[in-house]
Design an enzyme around this catalytic site. Sequence first.
Site, short mmCIF file in Angstrom:
data_model
loop_
_atom_site.label_atom_id
_atom_site.label_comp_id
_atom_site.label_asym_id
_atom_site.label_seq_id
_atom_site.Cartn_x
_atom_site.Cartn_y
_atom_site.Cartn_z
N GLU A 194 0.99 -1.57 -0.51
CA GLU A 194 0.06 -0.05 0.28
C GLU A 194 0.81 1.31 -0.12
O GLU A 194 0.59 2.38 0.57
CB GLU A 194 -1.07 -0.45 0.67
CG GLU A 194 -1.80 -1.25 1.08
CD GLU A 194 -2.78 -0.76 0.65
OE1 GLU A 194 -3.53 0.54 -0.11
OE2 GLU A 194 -4.25 -2.25 -0.28
C1 LIG Z 1 2.69 -9.79 0.90
C2 LIG Z 1 2.58 -8.64 -0.12
C3 LIG Z 1 1.08 -8.75 -0.14
C4 LIG Z 1 0.41 -7.32 -1.35
N1 LIG Z 1 -0.76 -7.22 -1.27
C5 LIG Z 1 -0.81 -6.35 -2.72
C6 LIG Z 1 -2.28 -6.12 -3.18
O1 LIG Z 1 -3.16 -6.19 -2.44
N2 LIG Z 1 -2.59 -5.63 -4.24
C7 LIG Z 1 -1.93 -4.99 -4.78
O2 LIG Z 1 -1.94 -3.90 -6.11
N3 LIG Z 1 -0.55 -4.95 -4.37
C8 LIG Z 1 0.45 -5.18 -2.91
N4 LIG Z 1 1.03 -5.43 -3.50
C9 LIG Z 1 2.86 -4.94 -3.55
C10 LIG Z 1 3.12 -4.13 -3.09
O3 LIG Z 1 2.10 -3.34 -3.28
C11 LIG Z 1 4.26 -3.99 -3.71
O4 LIG Z 1 5.17 -4.20 -3.75
C12 LIG Z 1 4.76 -2.67 -3.00
O5 LIG Z 1 3.76 -0.91 -3.61
C13 LIG Z 1 6.34 -2.12 -3.30
O6 LIG Z 1 6.52 -2.16 -4.86
P1 LIG Z 1 7.39 -3.35 -5.66
O7 LIG Z 1 7.24 -4.42 -4.39
O8 LIG Z 1 7.06 -3.60 -7.42
O9 LIG Z 1 8.76 -2.45 -5.32
P2 LIG Z 1 9.77 -1.74 -6.02
O10 LIG Z 1 8.72 -0.75 -7.14
O11 LIG Z 1 10.55 -2.56 -7.40
O12 LIG Z 1 10.75 -1.10 -5.29
C14 LIG Z 1 11.70 -1.76 -5.39
C15 LIG Z 1 12.32 -0.27 -4.13
O13 LIG Z 1 12.14 0.86 -4.14
C16 LIG Z 1 12.01 1.43 -4.16
N5 LIG Z 1 11.24 3.04 -4.96
C17 LIG Z 1 10.90 2.51 -6.36
N6 LIG Z 1 9.67 3.46 -6.64
C18 LIG Z 1 11.16 4.18 -6.22
C19 LIG Z 1 10.70 5.71 -5.94
N7 LIG Z 1 9.93 6.74 -7.95
N8 LIG Z 1 12.01 7.15 -5.19
C20 LIG Z 1 12.08 5.90 -4.60
N9 LIG Z 1 12.23 5.45 -4.38
C21 LIG Z 1 11.59 3.70 -5.10
C22 LIG Z 1 10.95 1.41 -3.41
O14 LIG Z 1 10.31 2.39 -2.11
C23 LIG Z 1 11.66 -0.02 -2.15
O15 LIG Z 1 12.40 -0.43 -1.30
C24 LIG Z 1 1.51 -7.00 -2.06
C25 LIG Z 1 3.22 -7.28 -1.48
C26 LIG Z 1 2.56 -7.74 -0.55
C27 LIG Z 1 4.38 -8.07 -0.23
#
Ligand SMILES: Cc1cc2nc3c(=O)[nH]c(=O)nc-3n(C[C@H](O)[C@H](O)[C@H](O)COP(=O)(O)OP(=O)(O)OC[C@H]3O[C@@H](n4cnc5c(N)ncnc54)[C@H](O)[C@@H]3O)c2cc1C
Length: 217
Positions: A194
């Site tokens: 989130e």
């Molecule tokens: C158990 C679990 C349940 C989940 N449930 C849902 C759900 O119900 N619905 C849903 O839609 N998603 C869900 N997610 C997905 C979750 O919202 C994402 O994993 C999260 O938003 C991070 O995105 P990512 O994994 O692609 O990480 P990435 O975007 O690859 O981020 C990796 C790192 O880079 C940083 N980063 C990325 N972009 C930027 C930026 N512009 N500026 C600074 N830092 C940045 C991030 O903060 C993080 O530290 C779930 C994830 C988990 C683990």
Amino acid sequence: MSAFLVDRESEGFSVAMQLEEKIGLFTSDTAMLELNNCRVPKANLLGQPGKGLRVAYSALLNGRIGIGAGCVGIIEDCLNSVTERSKSRVQHGKPIGKHQLIQRHLANITMNLEMARWPTYIAAAEKIKLDADPENLELRNKVDLQSAIAKRVASKLAYESADLAVQIFGGFGYSLLSPVARHLCDARVARIYEGTDEIMELKIASLVLGKDFEAYN
Ligand SMILES: Cc1cc2nc3c(=O)[nH]c(=O)nc-3n(C[C@H](O)[C@H](O)[C@H](O)COP(=O)(O)OP(=O)(O)OC[C@H]3O[C@@H](n4cnc5c(N)ncnc54)[C@H](O)[C@@H]3O)c2cc1C
């Protein structure tokens, strides 16, 4: 942009990746979903046509406040568990709760509970006002800010509190059979989903500085 409910039996819907061997949230499945040329009947429209972003946006605000509230619950349960443990576990001739450094850990969890609770209550109270006045942009920005603060603060404090609770439980705290170890694992993801810690911080800063300063797009 419009929002739809998508039946998982629809053509073009697939589970692209199952997140296996998670370190917490054992009772819920997590997967990456893919929609590829997926046709959805009109009847599945959620809300009004062209207002899908508002549905997604509202879900995110509610989600962040909900996560804040869940984290308050984690801290509260950590506090209950360590209070009981501090009175019942005897080491070096007295209950561990009589050791001053254990008292410091317990005091920190108690303070964390209050520090997490209030931003979450404020965000929830503002969201109730927004639900009654959804076109109010100023209020929307306020809820955006308050819910980001609530989520960021409560998830940080829940993780720190669960870590302190594991410390108070000692060796047993390192086992998933103890309630506090499960809280440590579950609290960690609250800093990711989130909206990650980083995105919450950028959001808070841009809501203070103004839209021209949005650094996360
Ligand atoms: C158990 C679990 C349940 C989940 N449930 C849902 C759900 O119900 N619905 C849903 O839609 N998603 C869900 N997610 C997905 C979750 O919202 C994402 O994993 C999260 O938003 C991070 O995105 P990512 O994994 O692609 O990480 P990435 O975007 O690859 O981020 C990796 C790192 O880079 C940083 N980063 C990325 N972009 C930027 C930026 N512009 N500026 C600074 N830092 C940045 C991030 O903060 C993080 O530290 C779930 C994830 C988990 C683990």
